[in-house]
Design an enzyme around this catalytic site. Sequence first.
Site, mmCIF file in Angstrom:
data_model
loop_
_atom_site.group_PDB
_atom_site.id
_atom_site.type_symbol
_atom_site.label_atom_id
_atom_site.label_comp_id
_atom_site.label_asym_id
_atom_site.label_seq_id
_atom_site.Cartn_x
_atom_site.Cartn_y
_atom_site.Cartn_z
ATOM 1 N N LEU A 14 0.814 -1.204 0.000
ATOM 2 C CA LEU A 14 0.000 0.000 0.000
ATOM 3 C C LEU A 14 0.852 1.259 0.000
ATOM 4 O O LEU A 14 0.498 2.252 -0.654
ATOM 5 C CB LEU A 14 -0.937 -0.010 1.212
ATOM 6 C CG LEU A 14 -1.849 1.206 1.372
ATOM 7 C CD1 LEU A 14 -2.760 1.387 0.165
ATOM 8 C CD2 LEU A 14 -2.655 1.095 2.657
ATOM 9 N N THR A 32 10.030 6.902 2.207
ATOM 10 C CA THR A 32 10.985 6.297 3.130
ATOM 11 C C THR A 32 10.853 4.783 3.163
ATOM 12 O O THR A 32 9.776 4.222 2.987
ATOM 13 C CB THR A 32 10.811 6.843 4.563
ATOM 14 O OG1 THR A 32 9.677 6.224 5.180
ATOM 15 C CG2 THR A 32 10.648 8.349 4.562
ATOM 16 N N ASP A 56 14.363 3.905 9.536
ATOM 17 C CA ASP A 56 13.812 2.937 10.465
ATOM 18 C C ASP A 56 12.867 3.718 11.366
ATOM 19 O O ASP A 56 13.316 4.542 12.175
ATOM 20 C CB ASP A 56 14.936 2.274 11.269
ATOM 21 C CG ASP A 56 14.419 1.350 12.369
ATOM 22 O OD1 ASP A 56 13.190 1.251 12.568
ATOM 23 O OD2 ASP A 56 15.255 0.738 13.066
ATOM 24 N N SER A 134 -4.051 2.341 9.596
ATOM 25 C CA SER A 134 -4.277 1.358 10.642
ATOM 26 C C SER A 134 -4.945 0.134 10.027
ATOM 27 O O SER A 134 -4.548 -0.330 8.964
ATOM 28 C CB SER A 134 -5.116 1.978 11.767
ATOM 29 O OG SER A 134 -5.279 1.060 12.825
ATOM 30 N N TYR A 148 0.033 -6.982 17.105
ATOM 31 C CA TYR A 148 -0.365 -6.111 15.999
ATOM 32 C C TYR A 148 -1.601 -5.302 16.355
ATOM 33 O O TYR A 148 -1.643 -4.078 16.199
ATOM 34 C CB TYR A 148 -0.615 -6.960 14.757
ATOM 35 C CG TYR A 148 -1.064 -6.192 13.539
ATOM 36 C CD1 TYR A 148 -0.143 -5.495 12.763
ATOM 37 C CD2 TYR A 148 -2.401 -6.161 13.154
ATOM 38 C CE1 TYR A 148 -0.551 -4.788 11.633
ATOM 39 C CE2 TYR A 148 -2.819 -5.467 12.032
ATOM 40 C CZ TYR A 148 -1.888 -4.775 11.285
ATOM 41 O OH TYR A 148 -2.298 -4.075 10.163
ATOM 42 N N LYS A 152 -2.465 -1.286 16.947
ATOM 43 C CA LYS A 152 -3.444 -0.585 16.119
ATOM 44 C C LYS A 152 -4.561 0.030 16.964
ATOM 45 O O LYS A 152 -5.052 1.121 16.647
ATOM 46 C CB LYS A 152 -4.017 -1.529 15.066
ATOM 47 C CG LYS A 152 -3.006 -2.003 14.026
ATOM 48 C CD LYS A 152 -2.396 -0.844 13.254
ATOM 49 C CE LYS A 152 -1.524 -1.328 12.102
ATOM 50 N NZ LYS A 152 -0.879 -0.203 11.381
ATOM 51 N N THR A 183 -2.224 -7.264 -0.886
ATOM 52 C CA THR A 183 -0.812 -6.957 -0.676
ATOM 53 C C THR A 183 -0.164 -8.227 -0.111
ATOM 54 O O THR A 183 -0.810 -9.261 -0.009
ATOM 55 C CB THR A 183 -0.636 -5.790 0.316
ATOM 56 O OG1 THR A 183 -1.081 -6.217 1.617
ATOM 57 C CG2 THR A 183 -1.444 -4.568 -0.117
#
Length: 289
Positions: A14, A32, A56, A134, A148, A152, A183
């Site tokens: 994405l 980035t 990073d 998110s 994860y 979020k 993805t």
Amino acid sequence: MPKIWLITGSARGLGRDITEAALAAGDSVVATARDVARFADLESRYPGRLRGFALDVTDATAAQAAVDFAVETFGRLDVLVNNAGFGHISPFEQTEAADFRAQIDTNLYGVVNLTRAALPAMRAQRSGHIINISSVGGRTATPGLSAYQAAKWAVGGLTEVLALELAPFGVKIISVEPGGMRTDWGATAMANAPALLQDYEPTVGAILGMLKAYVGNAIGDPRKVAEIVVDLTTRDTLPAHLILGSDALHVFAQAEAARQQAAKEWAPVSTSIDIEGVDLSFLSRGSQS
């Protein structure tokens, strides 16, 4: 007037689609990733409008350097997209402490670091859009995604607080919450799944089985998501949350219904701690101030 973007996690998925959509709209982008060589094709297609920056997101000093680079290179920063992130599917009990922390550091502190770095410039401009990528998993729960989704959920809460804090000086912030997209997120999430303890087969095992069939067949089109992200940067009013995808709407509606039902059933317990004769009018006054 063309906008200046800083997008994290731009090399693939994405993030790459958002980068291309912003460039196609005539804007300029600081893209980035850990490996900026992956932007070489875009730099040649959009000379002077795409600049890569090795980053990073878990490094707060590097985050500030990325924002400084954007401002020094293009003169301002109009849009920050916090997109970098990853998840691993594993029962909480079987998730290595280092892996849990790495997911929190990237998915939450990456957002914190870039947002903290970008806000002074946007506040000085009295304008800007911060778009946190998110997931519907930021408002629902899925077995196997404890780290994860903890991150979020925190991003969603942070977004709501900042929406209130930033509104007086013209900076908008939103949590974009897609469902499944085509993805490589799902394949990455399953790649390091441990051999499950038998007790977790009915929960985490079921999710892994579902994802194996779902990967590559998700209903969400990341290019359409990217187009919506570009459109959001043209709007003066944004919701704190935006769910994307029919699958996301479905699971969110189920989760909300369950929460509402539980709140109704437990309301007598919830109110049982009140001091007799309590006056709640101060809450109304606070919301109007």
